[in-house]
Design an enzyme around this catalytic site. Sequence first.
Site, mmCIF file in Angstrom:
data_model
loop_
_atom_site.group_PDB
_atom_site.id
_atom_site.type_symbol
_atom_site.label_atom_id
_atom_site.label_comp_id
_atom_site.label_asym_id
_atom_site.label_seq_id
_atom_site.Cartn_x
_atom_site.Cartn_y
_atom_site.Cartn_z
ATOM 1 N N TYR A 244 0.788 -1.236 0.000
ATOM 2 C CA TYR A 244 0.000 0.000 0.000
ATOM 3 C C TYR A 244 0.815 1.278 0.000
ATOM 4 O O TYR A 244 0.578 2.173 -0.790
ATOM 5 C CB TYR A 244 -0.923 0.039 1.232
ATOM 6 C CG TYR A 244 -1.924 -1.082 1.305
ATOM 7 C CD1 TYR A 244 -1.550 -2.358 1.697
ATOM 8 C CD2 TYR A 244 -3.258 -0.865 0.989
ATOM 9 C CE1 TYR A 244 -2.472 -3.383 1.785
ATOM 10 C CE2 TYR A 244 -4.197 -1.888 1.076
ATOM 11 C CZ TYR A 244 -3.800 -3.147 1.469
ATOM 12 O OH TYR A 244 -4.711 -4.159 1.554
ATOM 13 N N GLU B 180 -10.678 2.619 -1.750
ATOM 14 C CA GLU B 180 -11.824 3.012 -0.919
ATOM 15 C C GLU B 180 -11.983 4.531 -0.804
ATOM 16 O O GLU B 180 -12.412 5.024 0.241
ATOM 17 C CB GLU B 180 -11.726 2.378 0.475
ATOM 18 C CG GLU B 180 -11.708 0.867 0.448
ATOM 19 C CD GLU B 180 -11.967 0.227 1.811
ATOM 20 O OE1 GLU B 180 -12.255 0.954 2.773
ATOM 21 O OE2 GLU B 180 -11.913 -1.019 1.899
ATOM 22 N N ASP C 271 -16.484 -2.539 -0.100
ATOM 23 C CA ASP C 271 -17.649 -3.380 -0.396
ATOM 24 C C ASP C 271 -18.869 -2.815 0.337
ATOM 25 O O ASP C 271 -19.396 -3.423 1.260
ATOM 26 C CB ASP C 271 -17.367 -4.831 0.013
ATOM 27 C CG ASP C 271 -18.511 -5.768 -0.361
ATOM 28 O OD1 ASP C 271 -19.456 -5.321 -1.047
ATOM 29 O OD2 ASP C 271 -18.454 -6.955 0.035
ATOM 30 N N GLU D 56 -8.856 -7.321 -0.984
ATOM 31 C CA GLU D 56 -8.676 -7.771 0.403
ATOM 32 C C GLU D 56 -9.802 -8.741 0.686
ATOM 33 O O GLU D 56 -10.919 -8.540 0.214
ATOM 34 C CB GLU D 56 -8.805 -6.606 1.414
ATOM 35 C CG GLU D 56 -7.726 -5.554 1.352
ATOM 36 C CD GLU D 56 -8.004 -4.347 2.265
ATOM 37 O OE1 GLU D 56 -9.006 -4.362 3.014
ATOM 38 O OE2 GLU D 56 -7.224 -3.384 2.208
ATOM 39 N N TYR E 154 -6.179 -10.491 3.689
ATOM 40 C CA TYR E 154 -5.765 -9.417 4.581
ATOM 41 C C TYR E 154 -5.471 -10.041 5.931
ATOM 42 O O TYR E 154 -6.398 -10.592 6.526
ATOM 43 C CB TYR E 154 -6.873 -8.374 4.692
ATOM 44 C CG TYR E 154 -6.427 -7.080 5.304
ATOM 45 C CD1 TYR E 154 -5.790 -6.107 4.536
ATOM 46 C CD2 TYR E 154 -6.623 -6.828 6.656
ATOM 47 C CE1 TYR E 154 -5.374 -4.908 5.104
ATOM 48 C CE2 TYR E 154 -6.202 -5.629 7.222
ATOM 49 C CZ TYR E 154 -5.584 -4.678 6.434
ATOM 50 O OH TYR E 154 -5.161 -3.503 6.992
#
Length: 490
Positions: free
Chosen positions: A88, A161, A203, A268, A300
């Site tokens: 990340y 996200e 999600d 993830e 994850y």
Amino acid sequence: MIASTIQLLLLALCAGFARAVPTIEIKGSDFINSATGDRFQLLGVAYQPGGSSGFDPASGLDPLSDGDVCLRDAALMQRLGVNAIRVYNLDPDLNHDMCASIFNAVGIYMLIDVNSPLVGQSIDRGAPWTTYDSSYLNRTFAVVEAFKNYPNTLLFFAGNEVINDDPSGKIVPPYMRAVTRDLKNYIKNHATRTIPVGYSAADVRDILLDTWNYLQCTTTGDDSDMSRVDLFALNSYSWCGDSSFTTSGYDKLVANFSSTSVPVFFSEYGCNVPAPRVFTEVPVLYGPQMTPVLSGGMVYEYSEEASDYGLVNLNSNGSAQCLPDYDTLQKQFASLNVTALQGLPAQNTSIKPPTCSESIITGSSFNSNFTIPDVPPGAQALIDKGISPAPVGKLVSVTNTKVTQVVQASNGQVIHGLSITPLANDESNTPRPQSLVSSSSSSSSPTSTTSSATAAATTNSKKSAAAGVQRNWGSLAIAGIAAVSWFSLV
Ligand SMILES: *[C@@H]1O[C@H](CO)[C@@H](O)[C@H](O)[C@H]1NC(C)=O
Ligand SMILES: *[C@@H]1O[C@H](CO)[C@@H](O)[C@H](O)[C@H]1NC(C)=O
Ligand SMILES: *[C@@H]1O[C@H](CO)[C@@H](O)[C@H](O)[C@H]1NC(C)=O
Ligand SMILES: *[C@@H]1O[C@H](CO)[C@@H](O)[C@H](O)[C@H]1NC(C)=O
Ligand SMILES: *[C@@H]1O[C@H](CO)[C@@H](O)[C@H](O)[C@H]1NC(C)=O
Ligand SMILES: *[C@@H]1O[C@H](CO)[C@@H](O)[C@H](O)[C@H]1NC(C)=O
């Protein structure tokens, strides 16, 4: 004459161990292994030792800057059976050559996020126009420069996200397409191969499909639209405990994404309540209900952090201990038929993206305006000429294969002789049969890269003959048998 033949054979063997993974390409909704033409399924883990908040460029470290740490983790990941990591928060100005080369050598791809949580290094979901500027883009392009030369760089995430609720769904989507456009144009101008750019979604079912449609659609009638994503991923935590295809809602995901024009996968997964995890989603994710639509996922996460999703506990002195979840996941991966899984024929390669229009957006407040922001002042010159100075990454030779830190199995036993096993050219890592997993801790560790691969191949040829499985270990075994029989003839 015999001597020169041996030299030729050795050269051939060494060339065979050049150890570059095959690049992964995207055709329609599939990832494609460029060496075989087959579909490729991601069997990955998120890799952010230190956690998201641990990213501190002033420390001179990021998750891919310390070769000793990467060697330890690559060895454990190779045994776990993963073929990809998601990383990340990276500092593009650090040297990542050794870590990238180690992961490449063991057949593990890298999914790279171009953002970080630091100010100026990501898009602010509350006021995206304040952060979409040339300085921000310069950072994202620097990450591209730092990773574009590694063959195991599989893709870049333009955002993670950033759209996660109704307010952000209203204002952020045009900015995500703009960043995607700028990254794709930068890669087109400055990389020697097409490296895909995509988005990793929350999600949140209310906005998930609108996000996917907003980002995958085309304004040009085909896939030449540079602002559409090359892939779409979601962070999925809906399978908790020993759930099922329907209880988890995986069935709805498959139904909803079945018409996708780009690869879809879990960037993830791995709900951790209840604990310990049983990872019964693994055989379903890689089974016939899901693989026609999804391309695998990333568990994850590798390291144990405050949020308690870890597979391995990492200590600050370099020692590490596998956690029980590591063993459980390893068993689930080992139960997969990887030969069948990675040999799936390419499908849906000519599927057409939907046309961008208000009608593909269902949420009343979700953005349905496909006029996206112009390239900000100063940034077009970066896209055209390249950033300066640009970090340069390159593969280096991996000469040390032996892990020096103390690493314990979940039962506390020290794993002796832990090392990486470099794979042959065009191979990616696969789960190992249980027989290899349990016995490899006692095998002696090789001293050089070439002899390591050959020694490993020889060992594996015996063991996999017994186990009777696995493409990777099989083809290494063939090289091993050839070398052994040649030398006994001589
Ligand atoms: C662009 O990125 C490079 C590499 O990180 C850095 O050295 C340079 O200072 C950046 N330029 C600007 C204008 O931010
Ligand atoms: C998603 O799939 C479910 C199950 O098939 C269906 O009920 C729902 O309408 C779909 N949602 C959309 C937005 O297509
Ligand atoms: C691809 O095509 C197959 C067969 O036509 C279909 O079952 C599957 O749902 C399609 N997958 C995607 C992602 O469109
Ligand atoms: C490293 O740290 C761990 C955890 O604090 C400790 O248990 C272990 O003994 C240390 N190992 C060494 C070699 O210092
Ligand atoms: C794995 O899949 C391959 C290819 O479909 C098949 O030939 C083989 O029998 C399978 N192995 C096992 C153990 O089921
Ligand atoms: C769409 O967005 C553009 C750019 O922000 C704006 O100029 C235009 O008025 C918007 N169109 C509609 C119908 O809101």
